[in-house]
Design an enzyme around this catalytic site. Sequence first.
Site, PDB file in Angstrom:
ATOM      1  CG  HIS A   1      53.153  58.721   6.391  1.00  0.00           C
ATOM      2  ND1 HIS A   1      52.088  57.936   6.010  1.00  0.00           N
ATOM      3  CD2 HIS A   1      52.612  59.788   7.033  1.00  0.00           C
ATOM      4  CE1 HIS A   1      50.962  58.510   6.399  1.00  0.00           C
ATOM      5  NE2 HIS A   1      51.258  59.637   7.030  1.00  0.00           N
TER       6      HIS A   1
ATOM      7  CD  GLU B   1      51.160  60.322  11.197  1.00  0.00           C
ATOM      8  OE1 GLU B   1      50.501  61.366  11.120  1.00  0.00           O
ATOM      9  OE2 GLU B   1      51.559  59.703  10.206  1.00  0.00           O
TER      10      GLU B   1
END
Length: 253
Positions: free
Chosen positions: A96, A168
């Site tokens: 992430h 993302e």
Amino acid sequence: MAKKKLFFANWKMSLLPNQAVELAEAMVDKIKPRADQAICLLPSFSALSLVQTVAGKSQLQLGAQDIFWQEHGAYTGEESALTLRELGCSSVLVGHSERRQYCHETDEMVNKKVKTCLEHGLQPIICVGETFEERKDGQKDFIVMQQLEKALSGVKLTKFDRLAVAYEPVWEIGSGQAALPDEVWYTLQVLKQLLLNQYSPEVVRDQIWLLYGGSVDADNILGLFGHPVLEGVLVGGSSLSVDNFNQLIQASS
Ligand code: PGA
């Protein structure tokens, strides 16, 4: 059989363990996934075991926000695949952007984590995305392709393995403004080409999910799902309220 649409609730470090349990209880109560949907809660490590006691017998799945690549030993502060399996996790976020930014996680570390997940029957959700500066510089496609290529270096998939790749864009996360659907679809197509370089069309079709994350909410989700290349979403802010998350899932089709 058509692939299920995946909805991941990334709670980040936003909740105390008792708040995570309350939210999980409310979600188990209110959110009923349809047969073509799978919903997975991603609490912080400290809340995993508590949330498992609530979600364990429900239709909601459990996952972790990170993993370490060793099974046990002198690795202060880390958690292993064995632990995550014992706590009932089925999937794990890997790479992430917040971990890349604040914990200096590298593509090489991401690659080790992906391999560890697969060795232990966990589905890695590989996060890739460009920063605003990289985007301004015209490097977006290059950055996401490079991140994915390195994450999957030497990764072979058996027919039992499941993988997800989440685009993302770093600058969209938590901004309240999701990327435009055209842009999401284009980037996912680019990533899909890369996957097809390494895996057969059947494996890409049946075993790998392409996701988007970054300010997904009930207002923008239907538009994002307007192209079949998108197969799921990674939701941060909008997953912190049962009503918002439920509305988002309801609005997705
Ligand atoms: P957001 O977070 O929905 O709050 O933008 C998404 C993520 O970081 O996975």
